[in-house]
Design a protein around this motif. Structure first.
Motif, PDB file in Angstrom:
ATOM      1  N   PRO A 167       0.813  -1.224   0.000  1.00 33.34           N
ATOM      2  CA  PRO A 167       0.000   0.000   0.000  1.00 33.34           C
ATOM      3  C   PRO A 167       0.842   1.267   0.000  1.00 33.34           C
ATOM      4  O   PRO A 167       1.915   1.315   0.595  1.00 33.34           O
ATOM      5  CB  PRO A 167      -0.810  -0.128   1.292  1.00 33.34           C
ATOM      6  N   HIS A 168       0.332   2.278  -0.683  1.00 35.56           N
ATOM      7  CA  HIS A 168       0.986   3.594  -0.778  1.00 35.56           C
ATOM      8  C   HIS A 168       2.438   3.465  -1.240  1.00 35.56           C
ATOM      9  O   HIS A 168       3.356   3.944  -0.596  1.00 35.56           O
ATOM     10  CB  HIS A 168       0.868   4.343   0.548  1.00 35.56           C
ATOM     11  N   SER A 169       2.619   2.835  -2.381  1.00 38.04           N
ATOM     12  CA  SER A 169       3.954   2.606  -2.942  1.00 38.04           C
ATOM     13  C   SER A 169       4.502   3.840  -3.639  1.00 38.04           C
ATOM     14  O   SER A 169       3.810   4.475  -4.430  1.00 38.04           O
ATOM     15  CB  SER A 169       3.921   1.454  -3.953  1.00 38.04           C
ATOM     16  N   ILE A 170       5.759   4.126  -3.331  1.00 38.04           N
ATOM     17  CA  ILE A 170       6.513   5.177  -4.013  1.00 38.04           C
ATOM     18  C   ILE A 170       7.728   4.485  -4.617  1.00 38.04           C
ATOM     19  O   ILE A 170       8.690   4.172  -3.915  1.00 38.04           O
ATOM     20  CB  ILE A 170       6.939   6.297  -3.039  1.00 38.04           C
ATOM     21  N   PHE A 171       7.661   4.195  -5.916  1.00 44.42           N
ATOM     22  CA  PHE A 171       8.761   3.498  -6.596  1.00 44.42           C
ATOM     23  C   PHE A 171       9.872   4.500  -6.911  1.00 44.42           C
ATOM     24  O   PHE A 171       9.610   5.573  -7.440  1.00 44.42           O
ATOM     25  CB  PHE A 171       8.257   2.835  -7.876  1.00 44.42           C
ATOM     26  N   PHE A 172      11.106   4.112  -6.574  1.00 43.39           N
ATOM     27  CA  PHE A 172      12.221   5.043  -6.745  1.00 43.39           C
ATOM     28  C   PHE A 172      13.368   4.495  -7.580  1.00 43.39           C
ATOM     29  O   PHE A 172      14.224   5.241  -8.020  1.00 43.39           O
ATOM     30  CB  PHE A 172      12.747   5.504  -5.379  1.00 43.39           C
ATOM     31  N   TYR A 173      13.414   3.179  -7.811  1.00 45.54           N
ATOM     32  CA  TYR A 173      14.511   2.599  -8.587  1.00 45.54           C
ATOM     33  C   TYR A 173      14.064   1.233  -9.091  1.00 45.54           C
ATOM     34  O   TYR A 173      13.920   0.311  -8.310  1.00 45.54           O
ATOM     35  CB  TYR A 173      15.753   2.471  -7.702  1.00 45.54           C
ATOM     36  N   TYR A 174      13.797   1.139 -10.392  1.00 43.86           N
ATOM     37  CA  TYR A 174      13.276  -0.084 -10.995  1.00 43.86           C
ATOM     38  C   TYR A 174      12.109  -0.594 -10.157  1.00 43.86           C
ATOM     39  O   TYR A 174      11.149   0.123  -9.969  1.00 43.86           O
ATOM     40  CB  TYR A 174      14.384  -1.111 -11.193  1.00 43.86           C
ATOM     41  N   GLY A 175      12.157  -1.804  -9.601  1.00 49.07           N
ATOM     42  CA  GLY A 175      11.041  -2.348  -8.827  1.00 49.07           C
ATOM     43  C   GLY A 175      11.096  -2.039  -7.344  1.00 49.07           C
ATOM     44  O   GLY A 175      10.265  -2.518  -6.579  1.00 49.07           O
ATOM     45  N   PHE A 176      12.072  -1.257  -6.912  1.00 49.99           N
ATOM     46  CA  PHE A 176      12.208  -0.925  -5.494  1.00 49.99           C
ATOM     47  C   PHE A 176      11.274   0.223  -5.135  1.00 49.99           C
ATOM     48  O   PHE A 176      11.168   1.200  -5.863  1.00 49.99           O
ATOM     49  CB  PHE A 176      13.649  -0.518  -5.157  1.00 49.99           C
ATOM     50  N   ALA A 177      10.631   0.084  -3.966  1.00 50.14           N
ATOM     51  CA  ALA A 177       9.659   1.087  -3.544  1.00 50.14           C
ATOM     52  C   ALA A 177       9.708   1.282  -2.030  1.00 50.14           C
ATOM     53  O   ALA A 177      10.170   0.417  -1.288  1.00 50.14           O
ATOM     54  CB  ALA A 177       8.248   0.648  -3.934  1.00 50.14           C
ATOM     55  N   ILE A 178       9.197   2.418  -1.616  1.00 44.68           N
ATOM     56  CA  ILE A 178       8.862   2.665  -0.216  1.00 44.68           C
ATOM     57  C   ILE A 178       7.379   2.360  -0.134  1.00 44.68           C
ATOM     58  O   ILE A 178       6.595   2.867  -0.948  1.00 44.68           O
ATOM     59  CB  ILE A 178       9.123   4.136   0.166  1.00 44.68           C
ATOM     60  N   HIS A 179       6.963   1.533   0.832  1.00 48.79           N
ATOM     61  CA  HIS A 179       5.543   1.184   0.926  1.00 48.79           C
ATOM     62  C   HIS A 179       5.185   0.702   2.325  1.00 48.79           C
ATOM     63  O   HIS A 179       6.050   0.357   3.123  1.00 48.79           O
ATOM     64  CB  HIS A 179       5.161   0.132  -0.118  1.00 48.79           C
ATOM     65  N   GLY A 180       3.890   0.658   2.592  1.00 45.52           N
ATOM     66  CA  GLY A 180       3.400   0.169   3.864  1.00 45.52           C
ATOM     67  C   GLY A 180       3.516  -1.339   3.963  1.00 45.52           C
ATOM     68  O   GLY A 180       3.630  -2.043   2.962  1.00 45.52           O
ATOM     69  N   ALA A 185      14.216  -6.842   6.717  1.00 45.09           N
ATOM     70  CA  ALA A 185      13.202  -7.894   6.571  1.00 45.09           C
ATOM     71  C   ALA A 185      12.694  -8.068   5.151  1.00 45.09           C
ATOM     72  O   ALA A 185      12.063  -9.076   4.851  1.00 45.09           O
ATOM     73  CB  ALA A 185      12.020  -7.594   7.490  1.00 45.09           C
ATOM     74  N   SER A 186      12.946  -7.112   4.271  1.00 42.31           N
ATOM     75  CA  SER A 186      12.280  -7.131   2.964  1.00 42.31           C
ATOM     76  C   SER A 186      13.151  -7.770   1.886  1.00 42.31           C
ATOM     77  O   SER A 186      14.269  -8.199   2.132  1.00 42.31           O
ATOM     78  CB  SER A 186      11.926  -5.695   2.551  1.00 42.31           C
ATOM     79  N   HIS A 187      12.612  -7.812   0.695  1.00 37.13           N
ATOM     80  CA  HIS A 187      13.359  -8.259  -0.483  1.00 37.13           C
ATOM     81  C   HIS A 187      14.040  -7.071  -1.166  1.00 37.13           C
ATOM     82  O   HIS A 187      14.373  -7.138  -2.340  1.00 37.13           O
ATOM     83  CB  HIS A 187      12.425  -8.969  -1.468  1.00 37.13           C
ATOM     84  N   GLY A 188      14.204  -5.968  -0.452  1.00 36.60           N
ATOM     85  CA  GLY A 188      14.892  -4.801  -0.984  1.00 36.60           C
ATOM     86  C   GLY A 188      14.089  -3.521  -0.916  1.00 36.60           C
ATOM     87  O   GLY A 188      14.648  -2.432  -0.965  1.00 36.60           O
ATOM     88  N   CYS A 189      12.778  -3.638  -0.798  1.00 39.97           N
ATOM     89  CA  CYS A 189      11.955  -2.435  -0.646  1.00 39.97           C
ATOM     90  C   CYS A 189      12.157  -1.842   0.749  1.00 39.97           C
ATOM     91  O   CYS A 189      12.709  -2.486   1.633  1.00 39.97           O
ATOM     92  CB  CYS A 189      10.476  -2.771  -0.844  1.00 39.97           C
ATOM     93  N   VAL A 190      11.660  -0.638   0.912  1.00 40.35           N
ATOM     94  CA  VAL A 190      11.680   0.028   2.212  1.00 40.35           C
ATOM     95  C   VAL A 190      10.265  -0.033   2.759  1.00 40.35           C
ATOM     96  O   VAL A 190       9.356   0.576   2.209  1.00 40.35           O
ATOM     97  CB  VAL A 190      12.162   1.495   2.090  1.00 40.35           C
ATOM     98  N   ARG A 191      10.098  -0.794   3.829  1.00 35.67           N
ATOM     99  CA  ARG A 191       8.772  -0.967   4.432  1.00 35.67           C
ATOM    100  C   ARG A 191       8.606  -0.019   5.606  1.00 35.67           C
ATOM    101  O   ARG A 191       9.543   0.219   6.361  1.00 35.67           O
ATOM    102  CB  ARG A 191       8.612  -2.382   4.967  1.00 35.67           C
ATOM    103  N   LEU A 192       7.382   0.452   5.796  1.00 37.02           N
ATOM    104  CA  LEU A 192       7.069   1.238   6.977  1.00 37.02           C
ATOM    105  C   LEU A 192       5.619   1.011   7.375  1.00 37.02           C
ATOM    106  O   LEU A 192       4.852   0.376   6.648  1.00 37.02           O
ATOM    107  CB  LEU A 192       7.403   2.713   6.796  1.00 37.02           C
TER     108      LEU A 192
END
Length: 145
Positions: free
Chosen positions: A88-101, A112-119
């Motif tokens: 939810p609420h994804s902000i993609f910043f580099y290819y498939g990497f995103a900041i998201h809930g 803990a993730s596969h490379g994304c930034v979780r919050l």
């Protein structure tokens, strides 16, 4: 060129002023992600605004470091690569990497993730709204080790 007179001039001026007043103010948004502390800080025009725990990529699934700008945003997104997991609420910043809930709240504060930034989902919604309001071009994402 025909000039406006009297009431038309006043009406035109009022229209121009209403457009200027209704235009949203733009601010510089800085998102700083510190992978070593698993922490995100957000500032607007240089003033600290938010400070949140996050989860970045675990061993073997690194989160890229560097300076980025949001490339794409999606309120509702599901990972096609990882079992249709909600992002939810994804902000993609580099290819498939995103900041998201994330719903995995117990893992916030550690990798803990596969490379994304979780919050936290509410923090993701807050950040998403802030970036949406101020524009992707006015937002910088800095990720450091």
């Amino acid at each position: 060129m025909k000039l406006l007179s009297g009431g038309r001039l006043g009406l035109a001026a009022a229209f121009v002023m209403s457009v200027l007043v209704a235009a949203p103010a733009r601010a510089d948004v800085m998102v700083h992600i510190d992978k070593s502390s698993q922490h995100m800080s957000v500032s607007v025009d240089g003033a600290p605004r938010y400070s949140w725990p996050i989860s970045t990529g675990r061993s073997g699934h690194g989160t890229p470091s560097g300076v980025f700008h949001p490339q794409m945003m999606a309120r509702r997104w599901f990972s096609k690569r990882y079992y249709n997991s909600p992002m939810p609420h994804s902000i993609f910043f580099y290819y498939g990497f995103a900041i998201h809930g994330t719903n995995d709240l117990r893992r916030l504060g550690g990798p803990a993730s596969h490379g994304c930034v979780r919050l936290h989902p509410s923090h993701a919604a807050t950040l998403y709204a802030l970036v949406e309001r101020n524009g992707r071009g006015n937002t910088r994402i800095v990720i450091s080790n």
